[in-house]
Design a protein around this motif. Sequence first.
Motif, PDB file in Angstrom:
ATOM      1  N   ARG A 513      18.806  36.564  14.359  1.00  0.00           N
ATOM      2  CA  ARG A 513      17.880  36.115  15.388  1.00  0.00           C
ATOM      3  C   ARG A 513      18.683  35.938  16.677  1.00  0.00           C
ATOM      4  O   ARG A 513      19.740  35.303  16.669  1.00  0.00           O
ATOM      5  N   ASP A 516      18.684  31.224  20.361  1.00  0.00           N
ATOM      6  CA  ASP A 516      17.531  30.348  20.505  1.00  0.00           C
ATOM      7  C   ASP A 516      18.060  28.994  20.989  1.00  0.00           C
ATOM      8  O   ASP A 516      18.302  28.091  20.201  1.00  0.00           O
ATOM      9  N   ARG A 540      13.194  27.822  27.057  1.00  0.00           N
ATOM     10  CA  ARG A 540      14.032  27.917  25.864  1.00  0.00           C
ATOM     11  C   ARG A 540      13.853  29.273  25.190  1.00  0.00           C
ATOM     12  O   ARG A 540      12.987  30.063  25.570  1.00  0.00           O
ATOM     13  N   GLU A 613       6.098  31.742  16.199  1.00  0.00           N
ATOM     14  CA  GLU A 613       6.305  30.288  16.225  1.00  0.00           C
ATOM     15  C   GLU A 613       5.313  29.634  17.169  1.00  0.00           C
ATOM     16  O   GLU A 613       5.110  28.431  17.139  1.00  0.00           O
ATOM     17  N   ASP A 637       8.796  25.380  14.290  1.00  0.00           N
ATOM     18  CA  ASP A 637       8.206  25.346  15.626  1.00  0.00           C
ATOM     19  C   ASP A 637       6.699  25.533  15.567  1.00  0.00           C
ATOM     20  O   ASP A 637       5.960  24.899  16.315  1.00  0.00           O
ATOM     21  N   ARG A 647       8.690  18.219  17.020  1.00  0.00           N
ATOM     22  CA  ARG A 647       9.348  18.272  15.712  1.00  0.00           C
ATOM     23  C   ARG A 647      10.525  17.313  15.617  1.00  0.00           C
ATOM     24  O   ARG A 647      10.982  16.991  14.522  1.00  0.00           O
TER      25      ARG A 647
HETATM   26 MG    MG Z   1      12.111  27.938  15.885  1.00  0.00          MG
END
Ligand code: MG
Length: 757
Positions: A513, A516, A540, A613, A637, A647
Amino acid sequence: MSAEGKISATSAARDILRRLHDVMASKAGAQSKLNRVVDIIADGLASEVCSIYLLRDGVLELYATHGLNQSAVHVTRLAVGEGLIGTIAKIREVLNLAEAGAHPDFAYKPETGEERFHSFAGVPIIRRETAIGVVSVQHLEPRDYADVEIEALQTTAMVLAELITASGLVDDLSAERSRDLHPVRITGLKLVEGMGRGQAVFHQPRVIVEHIVAEDTEAERARVYDAFKVMREQIDNMMGQAEFAAPGDHDEILETYKMFAYDEGWSRRINEAIDSGLTAEAAIERVAMKTRSRMRATEDPFFQERLHDLDDLSNRLLRIVAGEMGTSAKRGIKQDMVLLARNLGPAELLEYDKAYLKGVVLEEGSLTAHVTIIARAMGIPLLGRVKDLRTTVIEGDPLLVDGVRGALFVRPSDPVVQQFEEQSALKEKRQAAYAKLRDLDAITTDGVRVSLLMNAGLRSDLDALDVTNADGIGLFRTEFQFLVSATLPRRERQTKLYSAVLDAAGDKPVTFRTVDIGGDKAVPYMIGEEAEENPALGWRAIRLALERGGLMKVQARALIDASANRTLRLMFPMISEPWEFDEARKVVEEQLSRTVANGKPVPKSVKFGAMLEVPALAESLDILLPKIDFLSIGTNDLTQFLFAADRANPKLAERYDWLSISLLRFLKRVVDQAKAAGRPVTICGEMGGRSLEALALLAIGVDRLSITPAAIGPIKAMVRSLALDPLKTEMNTWLGRGTDIRAALTDYAANKGIALG
Ligand code: MG
Ligand code: PEP
């Protein structure tokens, strides 16, 4: 108190301190020093009696007195907890009584001749958070002692602690024995399961104040002034960067910090303590003592929290003034330990040596905060929402973290330790049973093969691939490398890590990924210029990556180079609209073309995926699905956005259920649609690693789970005990009717003998 009264009280306190200082500096022996101290205090406070009790062999012994019978010295002895003196030592609190005899703990000692005295005040002498004695005053007439008098006694107690340490009057063993050693059990929220045992280590250790009496009051005043300045700057900075720092109700805490940091009353009280002749450290500590005792006395939880914040801040100020800003990670502790903190950022946790870190206990914390995800990946049990750590636990205390039942045992009793060991052994046995499944497929009894992949992000996670025999890595969180670096990792370092991951995986697929960052993942060198109101909804993940094009290009190159002649699978986080996927893919394809143009080897094939997400993406799947090779659902998310529930906010940690009808219906729609379009779907959030939740996911048609390595064994066992088809039918009925899925599924699993670990 009038200004005049205050000045005279301050000068009286200074006079006492000066005289104590002279005694301390003299060459007299320890006993004669104590004799002189009691005279000074009795005189300074115009009190008929002043006595000092010190611990000897775990019992408080009268060591010196002014006003009581001298024949009682070294004769009168009280157990910790016995009488007023023993109570003070036990509770480590001041007692200030107009009528001593009326107190329920009063114990009359005839040899002292104290029956004539009515009023009583005593304070504990504390060293390293342990009471090693008590200093008290008594008066013929019933009267309450004034605050300034109590403060003078507290100062005396601090000086005595220094004297006692220097002269070895109380040995550590005796202090150790005297401590209120009874075991305590505190409950918390289990965030990472498991059992851990080790000594208590505070992430931010308390400073031990060694020097009490100032040589130069003006110099001390300047030190405190400078420390306040630094602390205020730090807090202003933290507020500016709140979105990248520790998460949760952090903003609220920062606001309180700020309020206290600029509170004139607090700095004035410290300055008054300095006026009385204390060093900067001792002055901060003495004012903090008062805060702590108010904290213990109040019942109001709101007020308690605020005092807790002030206590935190005192500790910070003390650390600044003492020049001890490092965390315990810098101490390089080489013993099994349980780390205690109010909260931790993911990078802070990673600074500790995994070999010795047996558990983490936080006063805050939530299930899907990244510090929790990292602890889970490291296999370290984590408890959150544990109250009163500072008041219950002392640095070095033996601790047991029971991350199965959600409890912290402080100074555990033998039976608890034994039970803990039995459970650990049982766990190992279960682990061994899971290990036996290592080479078996995750296949249901009715023949459905489930892909169990693992989540990773650290080089050290790679061993788990072999241990668990996972089907591959379904989510490699590349930002972890960014989180642990002080500066942006250079391309070569990124390439090296990705190559190592692919080498370790061999023929198994790895899905990288792209970075992030943002939300609760703090990367100091990537912080935006402006503070964000709502960082989780802010700049983000892919949003940041697309704007910082250089970052994305460098990472794409590193991934391409590392995957030369192999398959590169990569996915983009937090895609909200299909065009964001297009743009991200374009960046990678440009780098591919460049690599080809440079005559360098390229991957055999590149598979592009998107992470779902953000709920909005579910409404444009018809546009997105044809563009992608696979879909990965990040339920951490997704749930936060679907429920509009941060979260990382501990207050919401238990509010919404992953087995809620809304989430499961939502997921089912997405899974059905993706499968109909022939695109594989993986669930890669924490939800998939929990047996009952994973069961629900299988029941709605998910057949690929990417989970924390420790969950592979238990989930495989669950899969192998399950007949999926009938459950799917049940699940459809439940979803249609709006049944309580958690209850229905728990019953179903129990009836059908499904292994839930
Ligand atoms: Mg996430
Ligand atoms: C998620 O959001 O579910 C996910 C897997 O990504 P992360 O937890 O790293 O945000």
